[in-house]
Structures are given as C-alpha cells and as structure tokens.
Design a protein around this motif. Structure first.
Motif, PDB file in Angstrom:
ATOM      1  N   ARG A 125      22.114 -11.985 -10.643  1.00 31.37           N
ATOM      2  CA  ARG A 125      22.679 -13.197 -10.037  1.00 31.37           C
ATOM      3  C   ARG A 125      21.576 -13.993  -9.337  1.00 31.37           C
ATOM      4  NH1 ARG A 125      27.864 -13.436  -5.958  1.00 31.37           N
ATOM      5  NH2 ARG A 125      27.895 -15.695  -5.737  1.00 31.37           N
ATOM      6  N   GLY A 126      20.656 -13.298  -8.691  1.00 32.38           N
ATOM      7  CA  GLY A 126      19.521 -13.965  -8.064  1.00 32.38           C
ATOM      8  C   GLY A 126      18.652 -14.670  -9.089  1.00 32.38           C
ATOM      9  N   ARG A 127      18.424 -14.012 -10.232  1.00 30.29           N
ATOM     10  CA  ARG A 127      17.631 -14.619 -11.300  1.00 30.29           C
ATOM     11  C   ARG A 127      18.306 -15.890 -11.800  1.00 30.29           C
ATOM     12  NH1 ARG A 127      17.322 -15.651 -16.180  1.00 30.29           N
ATOM     13  NH2 ARG A 127      19.264 -14.658 -16.794  1.00 30.29           N
ATOM     14  N   LYS A 128      19.623 -15.838 -11.998  1.00 32.76           N
ATOM     15  CA  LYS A 128      20.360 -17.018 -12.458  1.00 32.76           C
ATOM     16  C   LYS A 128      20.302 -18.132 -11.406  1.00 32.76           C
ATOM     17  CE  LYS A 128      23.523 -14.694 -15.605  1.00 32.76           C
ATOM     18  NZ  LYS A 128      24.898 -14.248 -15.846  1.00 32.76           N
ATOM     19  N   GLY A 129      20.361 -17.744 -10.136  1.00 29.35           N
ATOM     20  CA  GLY A 129      20.241 -18.729  -9.062  1.00 29.35           C
ATOM     21  C   GLY A 129      18.888 -19.417  -9.078  1.00 29.35           C
ATOM     22  N   ILE A 130      17.843 -18.640  -9.331  1.00 33.29           N
ATOM     23  CA  ILE A 130      16.492 -19.207  -9.400  1.00 33.29           C
ATOM     24  C   ILE A 130      16.382 -20.172 -10.573  1.00 33.29           C
ATOM     25  CG2 ILE A 130      14.070 -18.626  -9.899  1.00 33.29           C
ATOM     26  CD1 ILE A 130      14.540 -16.090  -8.123  1.00 33.29           C
ATOM     27  N   VAL A 131      16.950 -19.807 -11.718  1.00 33.49           N
ATOM     28  CA  VAL A 131      16.932 -20.697 -12.887  1.00 33.49           C
ATOM     29  C   VAL A 131      17.615 -22.024 -12.537  1.00 33.49           C
ATOM     30  CG1 VAL A 131      17.858 -21.003 -15.231  1.00 33.49           C
ATOM     31  CG2 VAL A 131      16.721 -18.868 -14.599  1.00 33.49           C
ATOM     32  N   LYS A 132      18.748 -21.952 -11.822  1.00 38.28           N
ATOM     33  CA  LYS A 132      19.454 -23.179 -11.416  1.00 38.28           C
ATOM     34  C   LYS A 132      18.617 -24.006 -10.440  1.00 38.28           C
ATOM     35  CE  LYS A 132      24.236 -21.703 -12.033  1.00 38.28           C
ATOM     36  NZ  LYS A 132      25.499 -21.381 -11.366  1.00 38.28           N
ATOM     37  N   LEU A 133      17.974 -23.330  -9.478  1.00 35.55           N
ATOM     38  CA  LEU A 133      17.134 -24.042  -8.518  1.00 35.55           C
ATOM     39  C   LEU A 133      15.982 -24.756  -9.223  1.00 35.55           C
ATOM     40  CD1 LEU A 133      16.971 -21.413  -5.630  1.00 35.55           C
ATOM     41  CD2 LEU A 133      18.052 -23.674  -5.524  1.00 35.55           C
ATOM     42  N   LEU A 134      15.350 -24.071 -10.171  1.00 31.07           N
ATOM     43  CA  LEU A 134      14.237 -24.680 -10.906  1.00 31.07           C
ATOM     44  C   LEU A 134      14.712 -25.863 -11.748  1.00 31.07           C
ATOM     45  CD1 LEU A 134      12.295 -21.458 -11.954  1.00 31.07           C
ATOM     46  CD2 LEU A 134      11.579 -23.168 -10.267  1.00 31.07           C
ATOM     47  N   ALA A 135      15.886 -25.741 -12.349  1.00 28.78           N
ATOM     48  CA  ALA A 135      16.437 -26.856 -13.143  1.00 28.78           C
ATOM     49  C   ALA A 135      16.736 -28.051 -12.242  1.00 28.78           C
ATOM     50  CB  ALA A 135      17.697 -26.406 -13.875  1.00 28.78           C
ATOM     51  N   ALA A 136      17.320 -27.787 -11.065  1.00 29.94           N
ATOM     52  CA  ALA A 136      17.627 -28.872 -10.128  1.00 29.94           C
ATOM     53  C   ALA A 136      16.345 -29.564  -9.673  1.00 29.94           C
ATOM     54  CB  ALA A 136      18.396 -28.331  -8.924  1.00 29.94           C
ATOM     55  N   THR A 137      15.303 -28.789  -9.433  1.00 31.06           N
ATOM     56  CA  THR A 137      14.018 -29.366  -9.036  1.00 31.06           C
ATOM     57  C   THR A 137      13.482 -30.289 -10.123  1.00 31.06           C
ATOM     58  OG1 THR A 137      13.475 -27.533  -7.581  1.00 31.06           O
ATOM     59  CG2 THR A 137      11.620 -28.800  -8.435  1.00 31.06           C
ATOM     60  N   GLY A 138      13.595 -29.854 -11.366  1.00 32.89           N
ATOM     61  CA  GLY A 138      13.137 -30.677 -12.483  1.00 32.89           C
ATOM     62  C   GLY A 138      13.880 -31.990 -12.578  1.00 32.89           C
TER      63      GLY A 138
END
Length: 167
Positions: free
Chosen positions: A45-58
């Motif tokens: 779940r943390g990994r998926k959260g990080i993927v979402k954070l990185l996408a939002a940053t982009g």
C-alpha cells in the motif's frame, strides 16, 4: 497548465535532506502512516501511495518529499506541498513525522525549506489545514508565520484553516 515554476524536489537544511520518493521508501512510509493508529498500512500500500505521489508531482509540479536526517541517513517523515483541501494556485503545506522524531524542530526546519521552495515557484500564498486538537502542529505553523483563517467541521472533528503569504 500552471503558470508557476516547478517546485525544487531536492532541498537541504542544516540537519535534513528532502528528496524525491523512491520505491525503497515504501516500508518506512507504510510504518509512518500506520503509526497514526487508525489502520495498518502494508508495504505494498505504501508503494502504491508513492506511485500516486510521484504521478501527482508530474502533473502538478509540486511535491510531498521524504525527510531524511543528514547525519543518520534515516527516513523520519515527509513534508511538502499538496493540493489537499486547497488549490494548485494556493496549495497546502503538509508534514508528518515519526513520533520518535517529534519535539526536535525537524518539522519546522523541513517546512521552512518548503516555504522557500514554494515562494520560488511564484506562488503568493499557502494554506495548511490541521485538526484543532493537534497543538504541536499548530505551534509549528505559528512559528512559520501562518495565521488562522477559519475553523470548519469534518464530521465530529474541528479543522483549523491557516494561511501564510509568501510575498
């Protein structure tokens, strides 16, 4: 598309480094979120959260960044800008640290670096929302020059809305 500059994604202070997320942060990120006590977060779940954070940053050009202590090199939390309850033009500053890192000025130090990065994007104002019960977080915001704008209710909980000019 935003007319603001992209936020710096690598910030350094005397004691801290704020940097982009890596998948290797997943276990510690999950442990931090689990420390809240309302539910247990898995590393996946943390990994998926990080993927979402990185996408939002982009998409947005702003970021929530992991905080590492310089000397120890350990992950102690995060700090950065999010849209949250606000807007891309006037984002929220957000931070959360492991309990063992509380009371040492790390949140204030990290947030001060993020304020500088936010100002460099050309933004004029930031928001923060925090539960009125969270006295330590309110103290951090006060040290940084945030002023209370209003209080709203979210369910049975009071949320303080604070703002700070960057000009």
């Amino acid at each position: 598309m935003s007319s603001y500059e992209t936020m710096a994604f690598h910030l350094e202070t005397e004691r801290l480094i704020l940097r982009p997320w890596a998948e290797s942060d997943a276990a510690e990120f999950s442990a931090l979120l689990s420390e809240r006590g309302d539910e247990t977060y898995t590393a996946e779940r943390g990994r998926k959260g990080i993927v979402k954070l990185l996408a939002a940053t982009g998409t947005t050009g702003i970021a929530l960044l992991p905080i590492q202590r310089r000397a120890e090199g350990d992950f102690i939390g995060y700090c950065g800008l999010i849209i949250g309850r606000s807007t891309l033009e006037e984002p929220e500053i957000a931070y959360e640290l492991f309990r063992h890192a509380h009371g040492r000025g790390y949140a204030t130090e990290a947030a001060r670096a993020v304020l500088g990065a936010a100002g460099a994007t050309g933004r004029k104002r930031l928001w923060s929302t925090v539960g009125t019960w969270n006295t330590p977080s309110l103290r951090v915001l006060e040290k940084l020059g945030f002023e209370r704008d209003r209080v709203s209710m979210e369910g049975a909980k009071e949320v303080a809305w604070l703002t700070r000019s960057l000009t």
